[in-house]
Design a protein around this motif. Structure first.
Motif, PDB file in Angstrom:
ATOM      1  N   THR A 299      -6.314  -1.353  -3.887  1.00 22.77           N
ATOM      2  CA  THR A 299      -7.063  -0.937  -2.506  1.00 22.77           C
ATOM      3  C   THR A 299      -6.771  -1.953  -1.250  1.00 22.77           C
ATOM      4  OG1 THR A 299      -9.106  -2.455  -3.211  1.00 22.77           O
ATOM      5  CG2 THR A 299      -9.337  -0.143  -3.984  1.00 22.77           C
TER       6      THR A 299
ATOM      7  N   ARG B 156       0.861  -1.253   0.090  1.00 26.35           N
ATOM      8  CA  ARG B 156      -0.068  -0.076   0.035  1.00 26.35           C
ATOM      9  C   ARG B 156       0.777   1.202  -0.002  1.00 26.35           C
ATOM     10  NH1 ARG B 156      -4.897   1.610  -1.529  1.00 26.35           N
ATOM     11  NH2 ARG B 156      -5.620   3.304  -0.177  1.00 26.35           N
TER      12      ARG B 156
ATOM     13  N   GLY C 241      -5.382  -1.671 -13.714  1.00 22.94           N
ATOM     14  CA  GLY C 241      -5.534  -0.469 -14.415  1.00 22.94           C
ATOM     15  C   GLY C 241      -4.092   0.364 -14.145  1.00 22.94           C
ATOM     16  N   GLY C 242      -3.419   0.066 -13.404  1.00 21.58           N
ATOM     17  CA  GLY C 242      -2.194   0.974 -12.985  1.00 21.58           C
ATOM     18  C   GLY C 242      -2.216   1.828 -11.897  1.00 21.58           C
ATOM     19  N   GLN C 243      -3.436   1.783 -11.196  1.00 23.87           N
ATOM     20  CA  GLN C 243      -3.661   2.750 -10.141  1.00 23.87           C
ATOM     21  C   GLN C 243      -2.905   1.888  -8.779  1.00 23.87           C
ATOM     22  OE1 GLN C 243      -5.894   1.411 -11.933  1.00 23.87           O
ATOM     23  NE2 GLN C 243      -7.770   0.859 -10.496  1.00 23.87           N
ATOM     24  N   VAL C 244      -3.042   2.693  -7.676  1.00 29.72           N
ATOM     25  CA  VAL C 244      -2.656   2.033  -6.349  1.00 29.72           C
ATOM     26  C   VAL C 244      -3.704   0.985  -6.207  1.00 29.72           C
ATOM     27  CG1 VAL C 244      -2.169   2.364  -4.124  1.00 29.72           C
ATOM     28  CG2 VAL C 244      -1.531   3.955  -5.655  1.00 29.72           C
TER      29      VAL C 244
ATOM     30  N   THR D 192      -4.773  -7.353  -9.431  1.00 33.87           N
ATOM     31  CA  THR D 192      -3.331  -6.708  -9.236  1.00 33.87           C
ATOM     32  C   THR D 192      -2.388  -7.397 -10.067  1.00 33.87           C
ATOM     33  OG1 THR D 192      -2.655  -8.104  -7.353  1.00 33.87           O
ATOM     34  CG2 THR D 192      -3.878  -6.206  -6.840  1.00 33.87           C
TER      35      THR D 192
ATOM     36  N   ARG E 204       0.896  -3.104  -8.946  1.00 40.12           N
ATOM     37  CA  ARG E 204      -0.107  -2.118  -9.291  1.00 40.12           C
ATOM     38  C   ARG E 204      -1.548  -3.001  -9.360  1.00 40.12           C
ATOM     39  NH1 ARG E 204       3.700   0.518 -13.812  1.00 40.12           N
ATOM     40  NH2 ARG E 204       5.471   1.187 -12.198  1.00 40.12           N
TER      41      ARG E 204
END
Length: 157
Positions: A107, A83, A102-105, A148, A99
């Protein structure tokens, strides 16, 4: 950095890198397990009249609680590391980063799903890891289940 280097997808790591990273992460986890075990051992000594040569019975309630606490401690180590920076200590030398698809952080829910499925995979003899050898995107069970993926970070010049 050019715009093309920012938009180019990072390759999925090879299985060997994943397993070596997991081996590296075993050592901080082992240290955590030792810390977690201290109160359980002290409780066992107290319950058994100060007998320091007594071991926690393998399938006792105390033994199961110890394993559960060790699993949670390792999970906290992994999920907090993922995280905060997308990497555990074992992932850094192999230039791996976690990741969301979609490449974002990712959850917290995604991270705990990943950790739980990774545990199940290891209990099945690592079958979920070996799955990456046959998967078209080189994803493991826990990659697919949690949404992920591990990516290999390019070397910095």
């Amino acid at each position: 950095m050019t715009d093309s280097s920012l938009s180019a997808p990072c390759p999925s790591p090879l299985l060997v890198r994943r397993l070596l990273s997991l081996f590296y992460d075993f050592w901080p986890s082992l240290a955590l397990w030792m810390l977690v075990a201290v109160p359980f051992v002290l409780l066992d000594v107290a319950v058994n009249g100060g007998d320091t040569h007594h071991n926690i019975a393998p399938y006792s309630l105390l033994g199961w609680l110890l394993w559960l606490c060790c699993w949670v401690a390792s999970g906290l180590y992994a999920t907090f590391s993922w995280r905060l920076g997308g990497q555990t200590l074992g992932m850094r030398p192999w230039r791996l980063q976690l990741r969301a698809a979609g490449g974002q952080v990712p959850t917290r829910a995604m991270l705990w799903k990943r950790y739980a499925m990774g545990t199940l995979s290891l209990l099945c003899g690592g079958l979920g890891f070996w799955w990456a050898l046959f998967d078209r995107d080189r994803l493991t069970w826990h990659d697919r289940f949690s949404g992920t993926r591990l990516v290999r970070i390019p070397k910095e010049d």
